[in-house]
Design a protein around this motif. Structure first.
Motif, short mmCIF file in Angstrom:
data_model
loop_
_atom_site.label_atom_id
_atom_site.label_comp_id
_atom_site.label_asym_id
_atom_site.label_seq_id
_atom_site.Cartn_x
_atom_site.Cartn_y
_atom_site.Cartn_z
N SER A 114 0.82 -1.20 0.00
CA SER A 114 0.00 0.00 0.00
C SER A 114 0.86 1.25 0.00
O SER A 114 1.87 1.33 0.71
N TYR A 115 0.43 2.24 -0.80
CA TYR A 115 1.06 3.55 -0.78
C TYR A 115 0.56 4.38 0.42
O TYR A 115 1.07 5.46 0.68
N GLY A 116 -0.47 3.91 1.11
CA GLY A 116 -1.12 4.68 2.15
C GLY A 116 -0.26 4.86 3.38
O GLY A 116 0.82 4.30 3.52
N HIS A 117 -0.79 5.65 4.31
CA HIS A 117 -0.07 5.95 5.55
C HIS A 117 -0.88 5.57 6.79
O HIS A 117 -0.48 5.88 7.91
N GLU A 118 -2.00 4.90 6.59
CA GLU A 118 -2.83 4.48 7.71
C GLU A 118 -3.49 3.15 7.39
O GLU A 118 -3.96 2.93 6.27
N GLY A 122 -7.76 -4.61 13.32
CA GLY A 122 -8.75 -4.84 14.37
C GLY A 122 -9.55 -3.57 14.63
O GLY A 122 -10.14 -3.00 13.72
N ASN A 123 -9.53 -3.10 15.87
CA ASN A 123 -10.29 -1.90 16.24
C ASN A 123 -9.42 -0.66 16.36
O ASN A 123 -9.87 0.36 16.88
N ARG A 124 -8.19 -0.73 15.89
CA ARG A 124 -7.30 0.43 16.01
C ARG A 124 -6.72 0.81 14.65
O ARG A 124 -6.65 -0.02 13.74
N PHE A 125 -6.32 2.05 14.54
CA PHE A 125 -5.68 2.55 13.33
C PHE A 125 -4.19 2.75 13.61
O PHE A 125 -3.81 3.29 14.65
N VAL A 126 -3.37 2.30 12.68
CA VAL A 126 -1.92 2.41 12.80
C VAL A 126 -1.43 3.32 11.69
O VAL A 126 -1.82 3.16 10.53
N ASP A 127 -0.58 4.29 12.05
CA ASP A 127 -0.05 5.25 11.08
C ASP A 127 1.37 4.89 10.68
O ASP A 127 2.15 4.36 11.48
N PHE A 128 1.70 5.18 9.42
CA PHE A 128 3.04 4.93 8.88
C PHE A 128 3.54 6.17 8.17
O PHE A 128 2.77 6.84 7.47
N GLU A 129 4.82 6.46 8.31
CA GLU A 129 5.41 7.60 7.58
C GLU A 129 5.53 7.25 6.10
O GLU A 129 5.24 8.08 5.23
#
Length: 420
Positions: A114-118, A122-129
């Motif tokens: 994925s090119y995305g950053h999020e 499960g029930n949480r969101f994880v962010d990526f640089e």
């Protein structure tokens, strides 16, 4: 010496062809479609809508067989990973992996770049640089893990329990980072990056082909000064800890559209674009990855296509896809024309005889062969004491060298369950 349980006989006579072709449509037009091709005719150019009564989505850009009963489709601009059965029925979809790109699977999990950053896990969101790879459990179609790799990761392949991910940095022209030159290696069980190999070649873009331990990775360069290249990558060398320079060979050809042959070689059509001239130039090569690695690129590259395939390919206006049916050896390519009108599907016999061309939809690009009916069920069981010297493939048509007990493989047109 490997003991085998052979379960099916080779295809004889005319081989049944069942091909799913993803038509990307136009970006942001929400008009991606599936062509279903069987035995010399187009059954439908909107197969997904015919079966499910709804649109597929915006810009589908990869398709794989997960197992005998499940297929995964990455639909990039709709931010959906769509799951269907081999008869086209939609069974699930996830929107938890935005800006998704390419797919790999071990039969239990689907891995997607994925090119995305999020990413929702499960029930949480994880962010990526940077970009990331997500792991989806196909028992419930939930994302169970994700790991950051390089910026704008593209091609992904699975070998010996590890994922190999080509990073592009393709947004370098509009975001504050440089092009990437690396392949990230991830332990698929722990979803941790265990190594990053620097190829020195920028913008590792597009779907990669896999032949056993070898990958074929395209680098289109920067479309200005840095020329395109094709990289042959040795996964085994990388896992063995060899220096970066010993893990790959860079060839002076583009490999924009590439596929693996039934004898473990790569076919590649290189589409090179220059912003200086506004024109495309093409190369058409066959690659023997073992010889390329052994000779450091001095040998192993030719234009050795069967029959009339090479001459026919050179007549295409804008090549947009290349594929070989791993079950039958039939060869396919697509022509996108001007990218805004209906494209064309071409079919050749394994010997290279052009069998026909067929009108499809806009930007026909990504292929998946379904098993011929000849392969369904378990019949004509016999025992064998060892494999032959012929290549062995998994159900995705990827040549493999390490067999997993209880898994189904294909060799010389026969399917077998590995029983050591």
């Amino acid at each position: 010496m490997i003991a085998l349980l052979l379960i099916l006989v080779p295809v004889t006579g005319f081989a049944q062809e069942r091909i799913i072709l993803l038509n990307e449509g136009n970006w942001q037009a929400d008009n991606g479609k599936i062509t279903y091709f069987e035995d010399g005719k187009i059954v439908s150019n909107q197969w997904f809508r015919d079966v499910n009564g709804m649109k597929l989505g915006d810009t589908p850009n990869d398709i794989i067989a997960v197992n005998d009963n499940l297929i995964a489709i990455a639909i990039n601009w709709s931010n959906i990973v769509q799951f269907i059965t081999p008869d086209g029925k939609a069974v699930a979809a996830t929107e938890d992996v935005p800006n998704n790109r390419k797919l790999a699977s071990d039969g239990k999990y689907v891995y997607i770049s994925s090119y995305g950053h999020e990413c929702r896990i499960g029930n949480r969101f994880v962010d990526f640089e940077k970009g990331f790879v997500a792991k989806i459990d196909v028992s419930d179609f939930e994302v169970v893990a994700a790991v950051e790799v390089g910026y704008e990761p593209e091609g992904i392949a699975l070998y010996d329990g590890h994922l190999f991910v080509a990073n592009t940095g393709g947004y370098a022209f509009q975001e504050p980072h440089e092009y990437e030159t690396t392949v990230s290696i991830i332990n698929a069980e722990t979803m941790k990056v265990v190594r990053t190999v620097d190829t020195g070649q920028i913008n590792l873009y597009g779907k990669m082909s896999q032949s056993g331990k070898y990958l074929c990775i395209n680098s289109p360069g920067d479309y200005y000064e840095i020329p395109a290249a094709a990289i042959v990558f040795d996964c085994e060398a990388a896992l063995a800890g060899k220096p970066d320079r010993d893990c790959f060979v860079s060839l002076p050809y583009a490999a924009t559209y590439n596929c693996v042959t039934r004898d473990g070689h790569f076919y590649a059509i290189g589409s090179r674009y220059s912003y200086y001239t506004g024109e495309y130039t093409f190369n058409y090569v066959t690659i023997d990855p073992a010889i390329v690695m052994e000779t450091e690129g001095a040998a192993g590259v030719a234009e050795d296509f069967p029959g009339n395939v090479l001459a026919d390919l050179k007549k295409l206006g804008m090549p947009y896809g290349l594929y070989i049916n791993p079950y039958t050896g039939y060869i396919y390519a697509t022509d996108a024309g001007g990218f805004v009108e209906s494209g064309t599907l071409y079919q050749w016999s394994p010997e290279g005889k052009l069998l026909g061309n067929y009108g499809v939809y806009i930007n026909p690009a990504h292929f998946l062969a379904l098993k011929p009916d000849n392969y369904s069920g378990i019949e004509n069981i016999s025992d064998a004491t060892e494999t032959s010297d012929m290549p062995i493939y998994n159900l995705q048509g990827i040549k493999i060298t390490s067999l997993v007990p209880g898994q189904i493989y294909i060799q010389s047109g026969k399917k077998f369950i590995y029983q050591p």
